[in-house]
Design an enzyme around this catalytic site. Structure first.
Site, short mmCIF file in Angstrom:
data_model
loop_
_atom_site.label_atom_id
_atom_site.label_comp_id
_atom_site.label_asym_id
_atom_site.label_seq_id
_atom_site.Cartn_x
_atom_site.Cartn_y
_atom_site.Cartn_z
N HIS A 127 0.87 -1.18 0.00
CA HIS A 127 0.00 0.00 0.00
C HIS A 127 0.91 1.23 0.00
CE1 HIS A 127 -2.73 3.00 1.87
NE2 HIS A 127 -3.73 2.23 1.52
N ASP A 133 3.05 -4.88 8.00
CA ASP A 133 1.85 -4.05 7.86
C ASP A 133 0.64 -4.99 7.91
OD1 ASP A 133 -0.28 -2.56 7.06
OD2 ASP A 133 0.61 -1.88 5.16
N GLN A 188 -4.46 -5.13 6.56
CA GLN A 188 -5.48 -5.95 5.88
C GLN A 188 -5.58 -7.35 6.42
OE1 GLN A 188 -7.81 -5.00 3.96
NE2 GLN A 188 -7.08 -2.95 3.44
N LYS A 190 -10.08 -0.88 10.52
CA LYS A 190 -10.18 -2.05 9.64
C LYS A 190 -10.64 -3.28 10.42
CE LYS A 190 -7.40 -0.12 6.24
NZ LYS A 190 -7.89 0.42 4.99
N CYS A 241 -4.87 2.83 -3.60
CA CYS A 241 -3.60 3.24 -2.95
C CYS A 241 -2.54 2.15 -3.06
CB CYS A 241 -3.80 3.61 -1.48
SG CYS A 241 -4.82 5.06 -1.27
N1 PLP Z 1 -1.61 -0.76 4.62
C1 PLP Z 1 -2.56 -1.43 3.97
C2 PLP Z 1 -2.25 -2.80 3.42
C3 PLP Z 1 -3.82 -0.86 3.80
O1 PLP Z 1 -4.76 -1.53 3.13
C4 PLP Z 1 -4.08 0.42 4.34
C5 PLP Z 1 -5.38 1.06 4.13
O2 PLP Z 1 -6.16 0.69 3.29
C6 PLP Z 1 -3.05 1.06 5.02
C7 PLP Z 1 -1.83 0.44 5.15
C8 PLP Z 1 -3.26 2.41 5.61
O3 PLP Z 1 -4.19 2.36 6.64
P1 PLP Z 1 -4.70 3.68 7.33
O4 PLP Z 1 -5.20 4.57 6.23
O5 PLP Z 1 -5.78 3.22 8.24
O6 PLP Z 1 -3.56 4.29 8.05
#
Ligand code: PLP
Length: 476
Positions: free
Chosen positions: A194, A271, A274, A297, A435
């Site tokens: 992401h 990370d 998801q 999430k 993203c």
């Molecule tokens: N990493 C992954 C794999 C994501 O899907 C997302 C958000 O969709 C993020 C990081 C960023 O999350 P946040 O916007 O809640 O900080």
């Protein structure tokens, strides 16, 4: 008027006429008179909260017995009743929430926890001798403990509250990794990341002259482990990777990635944005150095998330932001900082949201993540099989190990058009780059349509999605 506006918009996209929509609504929601609210001039009623029991009367899905009716010991209909937002119509259609990878809906217990906090506990934390400060502090610290337990962390002190995954990654990049970087050093990422797990590393690389090395994926969207291992060398200073790709749904074998990095003496960040709501995590068993996730999430409020870090690494990291809460003593000459995690929590945090996160983790634990994974997996497999039968549809991301995400494109239809058509049916999906532009460009795409699944979704909703897509490809 809301209903009229949405019809008006639909017409301008060349989508179904009002008469066609009425026909469809009658088919899916036979007990309703389509657009009755508009006729009565009371269209706002469409959006007014309904009693939970109304859902069954109105929905074409839950009124039929589900073909796979339980998540662990919980009946799917009773689970759906825990989420009041699912109990609403968009125009004539029952809301179908397939945008769970963007954010999840909140159970009543989380909503109640927030209300309770503001009704009985609201105060700033740690800084006062009065009762409410003690209650608020207890609520906040209890949530930290619940988060630690949920992640299998050895202690609550290894959990810092952050706004979400993005802030957690930025914190590790700035406070732990950047101070160690010099020109020519390398950070290993994967093509699945992401943007939140690319841009912070890119920024610190640009500031220090370090380089990003990016692991490729095979045609199914899975990391090629042999290629991954080849990216490591004596210049490698850190590795960060997602557990589940938000664009493709690939479950990355993080145990292997951690152990490859560790065999080169390299620390890692996982990370888990998801994966946290789908796959049980145990940071101790994984020997994870850092891990981040976002509360929203996993059925918790926005504005709260967690960073797990091994205690000695959190101690080694520099402070992130300066301000109140993170200090032990301040003079104009110097500041003595608190120990982690307070060291990383400058200013007033999202106290109520942290309590909400605790409630969300309780809720998920009461159902059981293993049960959630099994149910969602059955939905995913069913959805993938059925989607392939839609004319011109191509699934993007077909790894053997996947969870929750069904990304696709349809020949001859822009992703935006598909998303808007589904919206006209009450189905919320994401269309666009999610993203994760490098991940999609790897497949020659600038975007996709992305239904994403949670355990309150049903097989009937998948059927409705497929029927709607068939109708789109048949009609236009
Ligand atoms: N990493 C992954 C794999 C994501 O899907 C997302 C958000 O969709 C993020 C990081 C960023 O999350 P946040 O916007 O809640 O900080």
């Amino acid at each position: 008027m809301t209903t009229a506006n949405s019809l008006y918009d639909l017409a301008s996209y060349g989508l179904p006429s009002e008469a066609e929509l009425e026909k469809l609504a009658a088919r899916y929601f036979p007990e309703l008179t389509p657009f009755e609210s508009e006729a009565s001039g009371a269209d706002l009623k469409t959006y007014a909260p309904k009693a939970l029991g109304d859902y069954e009367k109105e929905s074409a899905y839950v009124s039929k017995p589900s073909r796979y009716g339980a998540v662990g010991a919980r009946n799917i209909d009773s689970i759906r009743a825990d989420f009041p937002i699912l109990n609403q119509r968009l125009g004539a259609n029952q809301l179908v929430w397939f945008d769970n990878a963007a954010t999840t809906q909140k159970p009543q217990s989380v909503i109640d926890r927030l209300s309770y906090f503001y009704a009985y506990e609201n105060s700033n934390i740690h800084r006062a001798a009065h009762d409410l400060a003690a209650r608020a502090t207890d609520a906040y610290e209890e949530a930290r403990l619940k988060t630690a337990r949920f992640l299998g962390a050895p202690s609550a002190e290894s959990i810092a509250f952050v706004r979400g995954s993005t802030e957690g990654i930025n914190l590790v990049a700035r406070s732990f990794v950047k101070p160690k970087l010099k020109e020519g050093d390398e950070i290993v990422l994967t093509v699945l990341e992401h943007h939140a797990n690319i841009v912070p590393w890119q920024i610190i690389a640009q500031e220090t002259g370090a380089l990003l090395r990016v692991a490729p994926v095979d045609e199914s969207g899975q990391i090629i482990l042999s290629q991954y291992a080849k990216l490591f060398n004596s210049r490698t200073k850190f590795a960060a990777f997602t557990h589940v790709s938000n664009a493709l749904g690939t479950i990355v074998p993080i145990e292997a990635l951690v152990s490859i990095a560790h065999s080169y003496g390299v620390k890692t960040l996982i990370d888990a944005a998801q994966s946290v709501s789908h796959i049980p995590l145990n940071v101790a068993a994984l020997d994870a150095d850092f891990l981040v996730f976002s509360g929203h999430k996993i059925y918790a409020p926005t504005g709260i998330g967690a960073l797990y870090g091994k205690r000695e690494l959190l101690e080694e990291a520099d402070v992130y932001q300066g301000g109140g809460n993170m200090i032990a003593d301040v003079t104009f000459e110097r500041t003595i900082y608190q120990k982690p995690p307070a060291k990383f929590e400058a200013g007033t945090g999202s106290i109520a949201d942290a309590a909400g996160l605790g409630a969300a983790l309780d809720y998920v634990s009461s159902i059981g993540l293993e049960n959630i994974f099994a149910y969602e997996h059955a939905l995913l497999e069913y959805g993938a099989r059925e989607l392939k039968t839609v004319r011109g549809l191509r699934l993007i991301g077909t790894a053997d190990h996947k969870t929750s995400i069904l990304s696709f494109v349809i020949d001859g239809f822009s992703n935006e058009r598909v998303g808007k058509f589904l919206n006209s049916k009450g189905i919320a999906v994401r269309s666009g780059h999610h993203c994760a532009q490098p991940a999609l460009r790897n497949f020659g795409l600038e975007g996709s349509v992305r239904p994403s699944i949670a355990f309150y979704n049903t097989f009937e909703e998948i059927d409705y999605l497929i029927e709607s897509l068939r109708e789109l490809t048949r009609t236009f």
